[in-house]
Structures are given as C-alpha cells and as structure tokens.
Scaffold this active site. Structure first.
Site: not given
Ligand code: CTP
Length: 395
Positions: A207-208
C-alpha cells in the site's frame, strides 16, 4: 503581488453574533477561501483570539502595535482579494464611515482597495437610528456591499430587524461579490482518491501513505460548484459526501474497473489516487511465514490514467497528480507527456510531507508549458485552483 483570488480578511465586530462568525469562517474555508481573521479588540469579549487562531490556522492580531516588524495592516491589505466584515456593529460601521483607523481592522479597511462586504447585526433601534442609516448609506455610496440584517428574535426577548443573517445567505451574497459561480453545472466530474492496496496474504498488503483527503476535497469543491461528481475512493477513512456518487474500492484492478465504467460519460477526470505500481502474482490464502518473504513474486499493475487517456474523446479534460521526492519538475513533466494529461499537480512529498495533512505545497503544470507555483495552502483551496484551471480547458 501574485494574488490567488481566494484570500479573504474576515473582520469581526463586537456583537454577540461573533460566535456565529466561527461557523461562517468554516464555511468560507469549505468554499476554498483562505481566511485571515481580524477581530476588533472589544469583540474578543465574545470570541477570543485562541478560537480564531485555531479555526483559521493563522496568527490573529487586533492592533497595529502587535507584530510591528510584520507591518500587518499593509501586508494583510496587500494579500487580501476580498474583505468580509461580519458581524459589524453600529460603532464599527460608524468608524469605517468616518474613515477612522483606531484598530487593526479599520486600518486595513483604509489600506485596502479590494471589494468589501459588511454584515451588520445589532438591536433594531440601533439599526433604525438615523446615524446608523446615514453611515450605511455613505458606505453603500462608496461601493461597499452592506447586507440588510435579518428580521427575527434579537439577543433579548424582543424581535425585529437586526439579526445576523443565516450563514448560507451570507455565503450566497459573498459569492456574488467574489464572482464564485456555479460554474460546473451540467459537467460530470470523475475523481479518484486514496491509495490502493494489493493483498499479499490475509494479513498483509502492498500500500501507500495516501489518506484520500485531497480527492475528497476535490469532490466537495466540484460539488459546491454544481458538478455531478463521482468519487472512486480506495481505503479512505472519511465518510461519504452527501450528493456525491461514491464507489469504495480496495485494489488497483477494482479502481480501474470502476473508472472505466464512468470514464466515457465524464467531462473532467482527476486522478488523485496513489495507485500501487505492483502486486503479488498470487495472493496467498494463508499467512506467509517471514522466511518466505524473499520468494513473493510481484507483477506490475496497469497504469490506470494512461489506460483511460488512450480512450479519451474530444473535449475531455484529464488531470493527474505526481508525488515526488527528487528531480520533481523533470519527472513531473515526463509524466504529463507520457500519460497524455492536460494538467498535473506536482506534490513535493520529501520526508513524508503532505500525506494525511490538510495543507499542500507544489506546482500546477499545464501541458502548454505553464507552471503555477502553489505556496502552502489548504487542500480545499488547491481543489478550487485546480478546478479553475480545468475549467479554462473545458471551455
Ligand atoms: N497512476 C495511475 N496508475 C498507476 C500509477 C499511477 O493511474 N499504476 C496515476 C496516479 O493516480 C497519478 C499519476 O498517475 O495521477 C502519477 O502517479 P505517480 O505514482 O506519481 O507516478 P507513476 O507513474 O507511478 O511513477 P513513479 O511511481 O515511478 O514515480
């Protein structure tokens, strides 16, 4: 001075309605204005500086004797695009009409040349007094917009004309003065927000750090300007925006599927989501032991915006975002061209700045080569600036 068209001085007089001006300040911010509050010294009896500083996120002064090296009365007067004085008492109106300069606000009023709107609030008998009426007439003659106070219950038990108007009525009048129009009526705006997550196993994902705040701010701004708005949100904590068609997704492929369904009908597409560039080739149904991390095989995700721009039709405007930590401008220019975008907002995210924050700093790049620097401003304000630019292109 390079004006943004969205800087407002909110002057607050010493009326009980000062507490209602707190809500007015919030609504102005929702409309994308950056607001500096300048209370009169006696208005602090009703609402103190700490409240205004907390709500505006800016320093608050009432006298020219504070922040002397900053020359606040000239600096704020130069920076502002509009003045809104709400509530204005009989005394404040009299002082402005007489051209007095006995506190910071009245100094500013003399020093500025931008449009000023005044929202009076006082007891009916003070409003009707010939002195007040003459002062109001003088101000109107000088080009100030002076709203009529509303009729209804006053501070005490009696009622009459003198009430502070509803916030929405003030905002409507103010929007007429600033020229902020419902300029996106009939337009369909498609926005992506947040950050996609690619599952590795039942526990982990790639993810980020994107919070989705910018995409939600864009959706809110486009809605307030009359657009039909669709928001494809990946992993955002924020609640649905009433009036916006919401689509919640997790992964990049889900986001692409949703965007493709909505793309053809959209006039303006703004891709503010951070998309995971890679995903595990296989999602493990069981939790992967750490010793096996090295064997997780990845494959590239499609570039969503580039996939969409390949199918663009005439008249569609497409805006991308770029989060960069180094070689910002070169890298952003490359993205603008390779993804065939009309506009790109370049975020400087060195050191994790911007993510989760309510403010942003960067530059707006236009495919025609223009670069508009964006000094630190709220994500609401940036949203309106981007919509202003996109609107030029929509024609
Ligand atoms: N984007 C996209 N699909 C991807 C990656 C990015 O649609 N798989 C979009 C983003 O939503 C953004 C723009 O492309 O509007 C630029 O995103 P960014 O992550 O900065 O660029 P990348 O192409 O992923 O390049 P890199 O990560 O190598 O800097």
């Amino acid at each position: 001075m390079n004006k943004s068209g969205r800087e407002v001085v909110l002057g607050v007089g010493a009326g009980i309605a000062a507490y209602k001006a707190c809500d007015l300040l919030r609504r102005l911010q929702d409309e994308g204005y950056q607001v500096s509050v300048v209370p009169t010294p006696s208005s602090l009896n009703f609402v103190g500086s700490a409240t205004w500083e907390a709500l505006s996120g800016r320093s608050v002064y009432t006298q020219v004797w504070e922040n002397v090296p900053g020359v606040t009365h000239i600096q704020l007067a130069d920076k502002a695009d509009f003045f809104l004085i709400a509530p204005a008492t009989a005394d404040l109106i009299a002082r402005i009409a007489a051209g007095r300069a006995d506190d910071l606000l009245t100094n500013l009023v003399l020093a500025t040349t931008v449009p000023i709107m005044i929202v009076p609030a006082m007891h009916t008998s003070m409003w009707n007094d010939p002195a007040t009426q003459t002062n109001v007439a003088t101000l109107r003659q000088r080009g100030y917009i002076v709203m009529e106070p509303a009729v209804g219950r006053l501070t005490g038990a009696d009622s009459g004309q003198g009430r502070f108007p509803e916030t929405s009525t003030i905002i409507d009048e103010f929007s007429k003065m600033t020229g902020a129009k419902k300029d996106l009526v009939g337009k369909r705006v498609l926005i992506s927000a947040g950050g996609t997550r690619e599952p590795i196993d039942p526990v982990r994902f790639i993810g980020n750090r994107s919070s989705g705040k910018q995409g939600f701010a864009l959706a809110q701004a486009a809605l307030s300007r009359g657009a039909h708005v669709s928001l494809v949100a990946a992993n955002c904590d924020m609640a649905d925006i009433p009036g916006v068609s919401m689509y919640r997704v997790e992964r990049a492929d889900q986001m692409l599927t949703q965007l493709e369904k909505l793309f053809a009908a959209s006039d303006l597409v703004i891709m503010s989501a951070a998309v995971a560039d890679a995903k595990p080739k296989q999602i493990s149904l069981e939790k992967i032991k750490k010793a096996l991390f090295g064997s997780i095989e990845l494959e590239a995700n499609p570039d969503l915006i580039a996939t969409l721009t390949k199918k663009r039709r005439d008249g569609q405007v497409i805006v991308g975002f770029a989060a960069e930590t180094n070689d910002h401008m070169i890298s952003a220019q490359k993205k603008l061209e390779s993804k065939d975008l009309d506009l790109l907002y370049l975020n400087d995210v060195s050191g994790g700045a911007i993510f989760g924050s309510d403010s942003t700093t960067g530059s707006i790049l236009d495919r025609n080569g223009a670069v508009i620097p964006v000094d630190e401003m709220s994500k609401d304000t940036l949203s309106h600036l981007l919509l202003d630019q996109a609107l030029h292109k929509l024609g």
